[in-house]
Design a protein around this motif. Structure first.
Motif, PDB file in Angstrom:
ATOM      1  N   MET A  99      18.505  -6.012   1.676  1.00 41.47           N
ATOM      2  CA  MET A  99      19.582  -6.807   1.069  1.00 41.47           C
ATOM      3  C   MET A  99      19.610  -6.691  -0.451  1.00 41.47           C
ATOM      4  SD  MET A  99      19.811 -10.381   3.292  1.00 41.47           S
ATOM      5  CE  MET A  99      19.099 -11.231   1.951  1.00 41.47           C
ATOM      6  N   PHE A 100      18.405  -6.664  -1.054  1.00 42.84           N
ATOM      7  CA  PHE A 100      18.334  -6.631  -2.511  1.00 42.84           C
ATOM      8  C   PHE A 100      18.212  -5.213  -3.065  1.00 42.84           C
ATOM      9  CE2 PHE A 100      16.624 -10.952  -1.515  1.00 42.84           C
ATOM     10  CZ  PHE A 100      17.725 -11.644  -1.981  1.00 42.84           C
ATOM     11  N   HIS A 101      18.455  -4.225  -2.201  1.00 48.23           N
ATOM     12  CA  HIS A 101      18.474  -2.818  -2.605  1.00 48.23           C
ATOM     13  C   HIS A 101      17.226  -2.435  -3.403  1.00 48.23           C
ATOM     14  CE1 HIS A 101      22.585  -2.683  -1.201  1.00 48.23           C
ATOM     15  NE2 HIS A 101      22.848  -3.748  -1.931  1.00 48.23           N
ATOM     16  N   VAL A 102      16.070  -2.700  -2.824  1.00 45.78           N
ATOM     17  CA  VAL A 102      14.810  -2.333  -3.472  1.00 45.78           C
ATOM     18  C   VAL A 102      14.653  -0.822  -3.349  1.00 45.78           C
ATOM     19  CG1 VAL A 102      12.306  -2.594  -3.414  1.00 45.78           C
ATOM     20  CG2 VAL A 102      13.775  -4.572  -2.973  1.00 45.78           C
ATOM     21  N   ASP A 103      14.674  -0.140  -4.494  1.00 49.12           N
ATOM     22  CA  ASP A 103      14.557   1.315  -4.493  1.00 49.12           C
ATOM     23  C   ASP A 103      13.103   1.771  -4.501  1.00 49.12           C
ATOM     24  OD1 ASP A 103      17.373   1.491  -6.711  1.00 49.12           O
ATOM     25  OD2 ASP A 103      17.333   1.641  -4.515  1.00 49.12           O
ATOM     26  N   VAL A 104      12.267   1.050  -5.247  1.00 54.23           N
ATOM     27  CA  VAL A 104      10.859   1.404  -5.370  1.00 54.23           C
ATOM     28  C   VAL A 104      10.043   0.125  -5.202  1.00 54.23           C
ATOM     29  CG1 VAL A 104       9.106   2.357  -6.909  1.00 54.23           C
ATOM     30  CG2 VAL A 104      11.430   3.263  -6.985  1.00 54.23           C
ATOM     31  N   LEU A 105       8.993   0.210  -4.410  1.00 55.59           N
ATOM     32  CA  LEU A 105       8.123  -0.943  -4.233  1.00 55.59           C
ATOM     33  C   LEU A 105       7.270  -1.138  -5.478  1.00 55.59           C
ATOM     34  CD1 LEU A 105       6.871  -0.506  -0.566  1.00 55.59           C
ATOM     35  CD2 LEU A 105       8.602  -2.073  -1.416  1.00 55.59           C
ATOM     36  N   PRO A 106       6.922  -2.358  -5.796  1.00 49.64           N
ATOM     37  CA  PRO A 106       6.051  -2.596  -6.950  1.00 49.64           C
ATOM     38  C   PRO A 106       4.701  -1.900  -6.754  1.00 49.64           C
ATOM     39  CG  PRO A 106       6.916  -4.658  -6.090  1.00 49.64           C
ATOM     40  CD  PRO A 106       7.318  -3.584  -5.140  1.00 49.64           C
ATOM     41  N   GLU A 107       4.095  -1.527  -7.850  1.00 50.94           N
ATOM     42  CA  GLU A 107       2.800  -0.870  -7.779  1.00 50.94           C
ATOM     43  C   GLU A 107       1.793  -1.787  -7.078  1.00 50.94           C
ATOM     44  OE1 GLU A 107      -0.615   0.719 -10.797  1.00 50.94           O
ATOM     45  OE2 GLU A 107       1.465   0.817 -11.447  1.00 50.94           O
ATOM     46  N   GLY A 108       1.055  -1.228  -6.169  1.00 50.76           N
ATOM     47  CA  GLY A 108       0.044  -1.992  -5.450  1.00 50.76           C
ATOM     48  C   GLY A 108       0.535  -2.629  -4.164  1.00 50.76           C
ATOM     49  N   ALA A 109       1.823  -2.530  -3.867  1.00 51.78           N
ATOM     50  CA  ALA A 109       2.352  -3.148  -2.649  1.00 51.78           C
ATOM     51  C   ALA A 109       1.724  -2.547  -1.401  1.00 51.78           C
ATOM     52  CB  ALA A 109       3.865  -3.013  -2.594  1.00 51.78           C
ATOM     53  N   ASP A 110       1.430  -1.249  -1.456  1.00 50.69           N
ATOM     54  CA  ASP A 110       0.826  -0.611  -0.284  1.00 50.69           C
ATOM     55  C   ASP A 110      -0.597  -1.087  -0.044  1.00 50.69           C
ATOM     56  OD1 ASP A 110       0.008   0.650  -2.627  1.00 50.69           O
ATOM     57  OD2 ASP A 110      -0.301   2.584  -1.626  1.00 50.69           O
ATOM     58  N   ARG A 111      -1.250  -1.645  -1.057  1.00 42.98           N
ATOM     59  CA  ARG A 111      -2.616  -2.157  -0.883  1.00 42.98           C
ATOM     60  C   ARG A 111      -2.633  -3.479  -0.120  1.00 42.98           C
ATOM     61  NH1 ARG A 111      -3.531  -0.505  -6.654  1.00 42.98           N
ATOM     62  NH2 ARG A 111      -2.933  -2.641  -7.066  1.00 42.98           N
ATOM     63  N   LEU A 112      -1.458  -4.068   0.108  1.00 39.56           N
ATOM     64  CA  LEU A 112      -1.387  -5.304   0.881  1.00 39.56           C
ATOM     65  C   LEU A 112      -1.556  -5.044   2.373  1.00 39.56           C
ATOM     66  CD1 LEU A 112       1.559  -7.115  -0.893  1.00 39.56           C
ATOM     67  CD2 LEU A 112      -0.863  -7.674  -1.042  1.00 39.56           C
ATOM     68  N   SER A 113      -1.444  -3.801   2.801  1.00 45.93           N
ATOM     69  CA  SER A 113      -1.519  -3.466   4.218  1.00 45.93           C
ATOM     70  C   SER A 113      -2.787  -3.978   4.884  1.00 45.93           C
ATOM     71  CB  SER A 113      -1.391  -1.965   4.435  1.00 45.93           C
ATOM     72  OG  SER A 113      -0.134  -1.543   4.008  1.00 45.93           O
ATOM     73  N   PRO A 114      -3.975  -3.725   4.317  1.00 47.51           N
ATOM     74  CA  PRO A 114      -5.172  -4.261   4.986  1.00 47.51           C
ATOM     75  C   PRO A 114      -5.165  -5.780   5.073  1.00 47.51           C
ATOM     76  CG  PRO A 114      -5.785  -2.580   3.394  1.00 47.51           C
ATOM     77  CD  PRO A 114      -4.309  -2.866   3.197  1.00 47.51           C
ATOM     78  N   THR A 115      -4.551  -6.448   4.087  1.00 44.61           N
ATOM     79  CA  THR A 115      -4.487  -7.909   4.118  1.00 44.61           C
ATOM     80  C   THR A 115      -3.605  -8.379   5.268  1.00 44.61           C
ATOM     81  OG1 THR A 115      -4.726  -7.947   1.728  1.00 44.61           O
ATOM     82  CG2 THR A 115      -3.928  -9.956   2.773  1.00 44.61           C
ATOM     83  N   ARG A 116      -2.440  -7.729   5.446  1.00 47.59           N
ATOM     84  CA  ARG A 116      -1.556  -8.100   6.548  1.00 47.59           C
ATOM     85  C   ARG A 116      -2.238  -7.845   7.881  1.00 47.59           C
ATOM     86  NH1 ARG A 116       1.904  -5.246   3.587  1.00 47.59           N
ATOM     87  NH2 ARG A 116       1.869  -3.528   5.057  1.00 47.59           N
ATOM     88  N   CYS A 117      -2.895  -6.689   7.989  1.00 49.32           N
ATOM     89  CA  CYS A 117      -3.533  -6.344   9.250  1.00 49.32           C
ATOM     90  C   CYS A 117      -4.687  -7.285   9.551  1.00 49.32           C
ATOM     91  CB  CYS A 117      -4.018  -4.899   9.235  1.00 49.32           C
ATOM     92  SG  CYS A 117      -2.646  -3.738   9.283  1.00 49.32           S
ATOM     93  N   MET A 118      -5.428  -7.664   8.510  1.00 50.12           N
ATOM     94  CA  MET A 118      -6.541  -8.580   8.718  1.00 50.12           C
ATOM     95  C   MET A 118      -6.018  -9.936   9.187  1.00 50.12           C
ATOM     96  SD  MET A 118      -9.556  -9.776   6.112  1.00 50.12           S
ATOM     97  CE  MET A 118      -8.415 -10.365   4.910  1.00 50.12           C
TER      98      MET A 118
END
Length: 163
Positions: A99-118
Motif C-alpha cells: 500500500m505504501f509502495h515500499v521500494d527498498v526495505l530499511p537496512e537490517g530488516a532481513d535480520r528480523l527473520s530469526p526473531t520472527r521465526c523464533m
C-alpha cells in the motif's frame, strides 16, 4: 448415540501451521525483497491468511455448538484468537509494504527473520522454504538445517533450583 468429539488440539495445530507458512513466506519476501513483486507477495500471503481464517471460523463454530470441551472454552477461544492475530499481523506487513509502495526495505530488516521465526517456534527445514521465489534462497534452505536451539536467546535467565 455416539458422541461427536471435536479435536481442538489438532484444529489449533492446523491453524498454527498456516501461521508458520505465513511467517516463512514473509521471511522469504524480506530476504529477496522486490517492489516489483509486491503485488504477487501480497496475494500469496493473503491466500494463506484467508485459509487460516477458515480454520479459525471452523473452530469458533464448533465451540459454539459443544457443551463440554477438553479445556475451558474461554481458553480455547483465547488461544485461537492469538494465533489468528499473529497470522493477520504477518499479512498486514506485506499489505502495508504494498500500500505504501515500499521500494527498498530499511537496512537490517532481513535480520528480523530469526526473531520472527523464533517467536513462531519455527524449525526451518527445506520444506519450509517451498514458497520462496528465489532459487538461491531455496538452495540455501536445502543446504542449511536450522533447529529451535539455534534461536536461543543468550540473555534469557536460566531457572535456578529452589532449595
Amino acid at each position: 448415540m455416539a458422541k461427536n468429539r471435536n479435536d481442538y488440539f489438532s484444529l489449533a495445530e492446523t491453524q498454527v501451521s498456516y501461521c508458520v507458512r505465513a511467517a516463512v513466506l514473509l521471511e522469504c519476501i524480506f530476504r529477496d525483497y522486490s517492489a516489483a513483486e509486491s503485488s504477487l507477495h501480497r496475494e500469496n500471503i493473503h491466500a494463506i491468511e484467508h485459509e487460516a481464517d477458515g480454520v479459525h471460523h471452523d473452530i469458533l463454530t464448533r465451540l459454539s455448538t459443544e457443551f463440554i470441551t477438553p479445556i475451558d472454552q474461554e481458553d480455547i477461544l483465547r488461544l485461537v484468537q492469538i494465533i489468528d492475530d499473529v497470522t493477520d499481523s504477518l499479512d498486514e506487513v506485506v499489505l502495508e509494504s504494498y500500500m505504501f509502495h515500499v521500494d527498498v526495505l530499511p537496512e537490517g530488516a532481513d535480520r528480523l527473520s530469526p526473531t520472527r521465526c523464533m517467536s513462531c517456534g519455527i524449525s526451518k527445514s527445506p520444506q519450509s522454504f517451498a514458497h520462496c521465489s528465489s532459487r538461491s534462497t531455496r538452495s540455501k534452505a536445502r543446504r542449511t538445517r536450522f533447529t529451535p536451539k539455534q534461536y536461543t536467546h543468550s540473555s534469557a535467565p536460566t531457572p535456578t533450583p529452589k532449595g
